[in-house]
Scaffold this motif. Structure first.
Motif, PDB file in Angstrom:
ATOM      1  N   GLU A  18      35.796  58.259  38.007  1.00 54.91           N
ATOM      2  CA  GLU A  18      35.572  56.912  37.461  1.00 54.91           C
ATOM      3  C   GLU A  18      36.041  56.824  36.005  1.00 54.91           C
TER       4      GLU A  18
ATOM      5  N   ARG B 154      38.923  54.279  34.730  1.00 49.24           N
ATOM      6  CA  ARG B 154      38.692  53.360  33.598  1.00 49.24           C
ATOM      7  C   ARG B 154      39.728  53.576  32.501  1.00 49.24           C
TER       8      ARG B 154
ATOM      9  N   SER C 291      43.192  52.361  33.533  1.00 49.55           N
ATOM     10  CA  SER C 291      43.140  50.894  33.576  1.00 49.55           C
ATOM     11  C   SER C 291      43.187  50.304  32.173  1.00 49.55           C
TER      12      SER C 291
ATOM     13  N   LYS D  69      41.636  50.097  42.892  1.00 57.37           N
ATOM     14  CA  LYS D  69      40.217  50.012  42.526  1.00 57.37           C
ATOM     15  C   LYS D  69      39.910  48.640  41.924  1.00 57.37           C
ATOM     16  N   ARG D  70      40.781  48.169  41.024  1.00 54.76           N
ATOM     17  CA  ARG D  70      40.570  46.858  40.410  1.00 54.76           C
ATOM     18  C   ARG D  70      40.683  45.755  41.471  1.00 54.76           C
TER      19      ARG D  70
ATOM     20  N   SER E  21      40.048  46.080  44.626  1.00 52.32           N
ATOM     21  CA  SER E  21      38.869  46.194  45.501  1.00 52.32           C
ATOM     22  C   SER E  21      37.676  45.443  44.949  1.00 52.32           C
ATOM     23  N   ALA E  22      37.513  45.520  43.647  1.00 54.58           N
ATOM     24  CA  ALA E  22      36.382  44.832  43.016  1.00 54.58           C
ATOM     25  C   ALA E  22      36.555  43.319  43.067  1.00 54.58           C
ATOM     26  N   ALA E  23      37.799  42.854  42.996  1.00 52.84           N
ATOM     27  CA  ALA E  23      38.067  41.412  42.974  1.00 52.84           C
ATOM     28  C   ALA E  23      38.307  40.825  44.355  1.00 52.84           C
TER      29      ALA E  23
ATOM     30  N   PRO F 261      36.888  41.531  47.841  1.00 49.23           N
ATOM     31  CA  PRO F 261      36.023  42.206  48.812  1.00 49.23           C
ATOM     32  C   PRO F 261      36.434  41.875  50.245  1.00 49.23           C
TER      33      PRO F 261
ATOM     34  N   HIS G 283      42.214  35.924  39.711  1.00 44.16           N
ATOM     35  CA  HIS G 283      42.107  37.307  39.241  1.00 44.16           C
ATOM     36  C   HIS G 283      43.490  37.880  38.933  1.00 44.16           C
TER      37      HIS G 283
ATOM     38  N   HIS H  79      44.950  39.180  35.257  1.00 44.11           N
ATOM     39  CA  HIS H  79      45.330  40.588  35.062  1.00 44.11           C
ATOM     40  C   HIS H  79      46.805  40.823  35.378  1.00 44.11           C
TER      41      HIS H  79
ATOM     42  N   ARG I  23      41.438  43.623  54.423  1.00 38.91           N
ATOM     43  CA  ARG I  23      40.583  42.608  53.817  1.00 38.91           C
ATOM     44  C   ARG I  23      40.850  41.192  54.301  1.00 38.91           C
TER      45      ARG I  23
END
Length: 192
Positions: free
Chosen positions: A15, A19, A22, A66-67, A69-71, A73, A102, A106, A133
């Motif tokens: 993690e 981070r 990113s 990862k980014r 995935s968070a935005a 779902p 999003h 970004h 997704r």
């Protein structure tokens, strides 16, 4: 690249690296980032980096996914029969708009990952991600799978092209969500 999801230290270092890469990609191109920069920012050692990733490109792809995935779902499948054509399009717009917002917010990060990793390499990772997704195959046969991969490939290509736009007019996030809904609706009704 070992994966030890039971070890809290392994998860913490992963993690921290995600981070760090990113944060660095938010500021500059991947070609301007070194492994030394990443491990310093993450507060881990160089060998720890290599426990997780073979190179910076792989770390950048992992950070982008990862980014995303968070935005983005996983969503429940659309009950097509219950919605009707306009209902389906409205549902797609409602699901897609936050994603486009999003991506716009970004944009630099994702374009830097794409440039640093290579379009085809990131594209291959995005297809299964987007498929998982968005589309739940109802029949699961080879023909439907091929059609789904074709559609998702086109959508990913369309979105990647959109991200290089000025986000004005028909390229505003809300308009892009409508365009996406129209493409999906058209593909659903197109004769085979």
């Amino acid at each position: 690249m070992a994966e030890n999801t039971d070890d809290p230290r392994f998860l913490r270092s992963f993690e921290a690296l995600i981070r760090a890469i990113s944060d660095l990609l938010d500021e500059r191109a991947l070609s301007e980032i070194s492994i030394t920069d990443v491990v310093r920012c993450a507060g881990v050692s160089r060998p720890t980096f290599y426990q997780h990733f073979p190179d910076l490109q792989t770390a950048a792809k992992a950070a982008a996914l990862k980014r995303l995935s968070a935005a983005f779902p996983p969503v429940e499948p659309i009950a097509l029969a219950a919605l009707g054509t306009e209902g389906i399009k409205d549902d797609i717009v409602a699901r897609a708009l936050p994603i486009f917002e999003h991506l716009k917010a970004h944009k630099d990060f994702y374009l830097r990952v794409r440039a640093g990793v290579g379009s085809l390499d990131i594209f291959e990772d995005l297809l299964p991600f987007v498929a998982h997704r968005t589309v739940r195959a109802s029949r699961g046969d080879a023909e439907e799978t091929d059609a789904t991969v074709f559609l998702i490939s086109g959508i990913v290509g369309m979105v990647v092209h959109w991200m290089t736009s000025d986000f004005q007019g028909r390229n505003r996030p809300d308009q892009m969500a409508v365009r996406l809904a129209n493409v999906i609706d058209w593909s659903r009704r197109a004769p085979v």
